[in-house]
Design a protein around this motif. Structure first.
Motif, PDB file in Angstrom:
ATOM      1  N   LEU A  25     -54.683 -49.413  19.162  1.00 43.01           N
ATOM      2  CA  LEU A  25     -55.241 -50.147  18.030  1.00 43.01           C
ATOM      3  C   LEU A  25     -54.217 -50.450  16.935  1.00 43.01           C
ATOM      4  O   LEU A  25     -54.122 -51.594  16.492  1.00 43.01           O
ATOM      5  CB  LEU A  25     -56.449 -49.396  17.452  1.00 43.01           C
ATOM      6  N   PRO A  26     -53.380 -49.513  16.491  1.00 40.42           N
ATOM      7  CA  PRO A  26     -52.363 -49.866  15.480  1.00 40.42           C
ATOM      8  C   PRO A  26     -51.373 -50.921  15.980  1.00 40.42           C
ATOM      9  O   PRO A  26     -50.972 -51.815  15.231  1.00 40.42           O
ATOM     10  CB  PRO A  26     -51.645 -48.551  15.192  1.00 40.42           C
ATOM     11  N   ALA A  27     -51.005 -50.838  17.234  1.00 45.95           N
ATOM     12  CA  ALA A  27     -50.087 -51.834  17.791  1.00 45.95           C
ATOM     13  C   ALA A  27     -50.746 -53.211  17.827  1.00 45.95           C
ATOM     14  O   ALA A  27     -50.112 -54.235  17.528  1.00 45.95           O
ATOM     15  CB  ALA A  27     -49.633 -51.423  19.185  1.00 45.95           C
ATOM     16  N   PHE A  31     -49.451 -56.437  15.785  1.00 48.18           N
ATOM     17  CA  PHE A  31     -49.198 -57.711  16.452  1.00 48.18           C
ATOM     18  C   PHE A  31     -49.996 -58.836  15.788  1.00 48.18           C
ATOM     19  O   PHE A  31     -49.469 -59.933  15.553  1.00 48.18           O
ATOM     20  CB  PHE A  31     -49.561 -57.608  17.942  1.00 48.18           C
ATOM     21  N   ALA A  32     -51.264 -58.601  15.450  1.00 53.32           N
ATOM     22  CA  ALA A  32     -52.106 -59.606  14.791  1.00 53.32           C
ATOM     23  C   ALA A  32     -51.541 -59.961  13.416  1.00 53.32           C
ATOM     24  O   ALA A  32     -51.538 -61.128  13.021  1.00 53.32           O
ATOM     25  CB  ALA A  32     -53.540 -59.106  14.672  1.00 53.32           C
ATOM     26  N   LEU A  33     -51.042 -58.943  12.705  1.00 54.60           N
ATOM     27  CA  LEU A  33     -50.455 -59.195  11.388  1.00 54.60           C
ATOM     28  C   LEU A  33     -49.210 -60.070  11.508  1.00 54.60           C
ATOM     29  O   LEU A  33     -49.051 -61.034  10.763  1.00 54.60           O
ATOM     30  CB  LEU A  33     -50.099 -57.869  10.710  1.00 54.60           C
ATOM     31  N   PHE A  34     -48.330 -59.764  12.454  1.00 55.24           N
ATOM     32  CA  PHE A  34     -47.138 -60.591  12.660  1.00 55.24           C
ATOM     33  C   PHE A  34     -47.515 -62.013  13.093  1.00 55.24           C
ATOM     34  O   PHE A  34     -46.880 -62.985  12.668  1.00 55.24           O
ATOM     35  CB  PHE A  34     -46.201 -59.960  13.692  1.00 55.24           C
ATOM     36  N   ALA A  35     -48.543 -62.131  13.918  1.00 54.59           N
ATOM     37  CA  ALA A  35     -48.985 -63.458  14.355  1.00 54.59           C
ATOM     38  C   ALA A  35     -49.501 -64.261  13.167  1.00 54.59           C
ATOM     39  O   ALA A  35     -49.181 -65.452  13.021  1.00 54.59           O
ATOM     40  CB  ALA A  35     -50.056 -63.331  15.431  1.00 54.59           C
ATOM     41  N   CYS A  36     -50.279 -63.631  12.287  1.00 58.44           N
ATOM     42  CA  CYS A  36     -50.798 -64.329  11.103  1.00 58.44           C
ATOM     43  C   CYS A  36     -49.661 -64.741  10.174  1.00 58.44           C
ATOM     44  O   CYS A  36     -49.644 -65.874   9.658  1.00 58.44           O
ATOM     45  CB  CYS A  36     -51.785 -63.448  10.351  1.00 58.44           C
TER      46      CYS A  36
END
Length: 136
Positions: A25-27, A31-36
């Motif tokens: 979940l943290p990974a 990843f979602a944060l970097f994508a945004c």
């Protein structure tokens, strides 16, 4: 030696799917944060490039309008040329300069004072002349 056999994992001694997802979940969030952040960066760059194109187009239109304005100013100056206007008045309208005795100088009007004006038209040798009459 520390290896578990498949039977012992299935019986409850192993790692469950929920635990694996909890560790991932943290990974996934990272990843979602970097994508945004990446999408925001790309979007902002696209908007900057688009604004640059619009600015360039507006500057080109400004230059074109300035050229047209300069051309129109030159055309206006040419059309308002006193020599040209006099030539048109003589040739096309059949006008001529009046004799010195036919020119009447009028007194200057004061800004706050109103005067009654009477306009007459006379026919002398085919020339129509408008005169201001005396105040009543």
């Amino acid at each position: 030696m520390s290896r578990l056999n498949p039977v012992s994992r299935a019986s409850g001694g192993g790692v469950s799917v929920g635990q694996v997802l909890l560790h991932l979940l943290p990974a996934v969030f990272l990843f979602a944060l970097f994508a945004c952040v990446g999408l925001l960066h790309v979007t902002s760059r696209v908007l900057v490039v688009d604004m640059g194109y619009r600015l360039s187009k507006a500057e080109a239109e400004e230059r074109s309008l300035i050229r047209e304005n300069d051309r129109l100013k030159l055309e206006l100056a040419t059309l308002k040329n006193p020599a040209r206007l006099e030539k048109l008045a003589r040739e096309k309208l059949g006008m001529s300069m009046p004799a010195g005795s036919r020119v009447v100088a009028l007194p200057a009007e004061l800004p706050g004072k109103k005067r009654n004006v009477r306009v007459e038209a006379r026919d002398a040798r085919g020339v129509r002349v408008a005169e201001r009459g005396a105040p009543h």
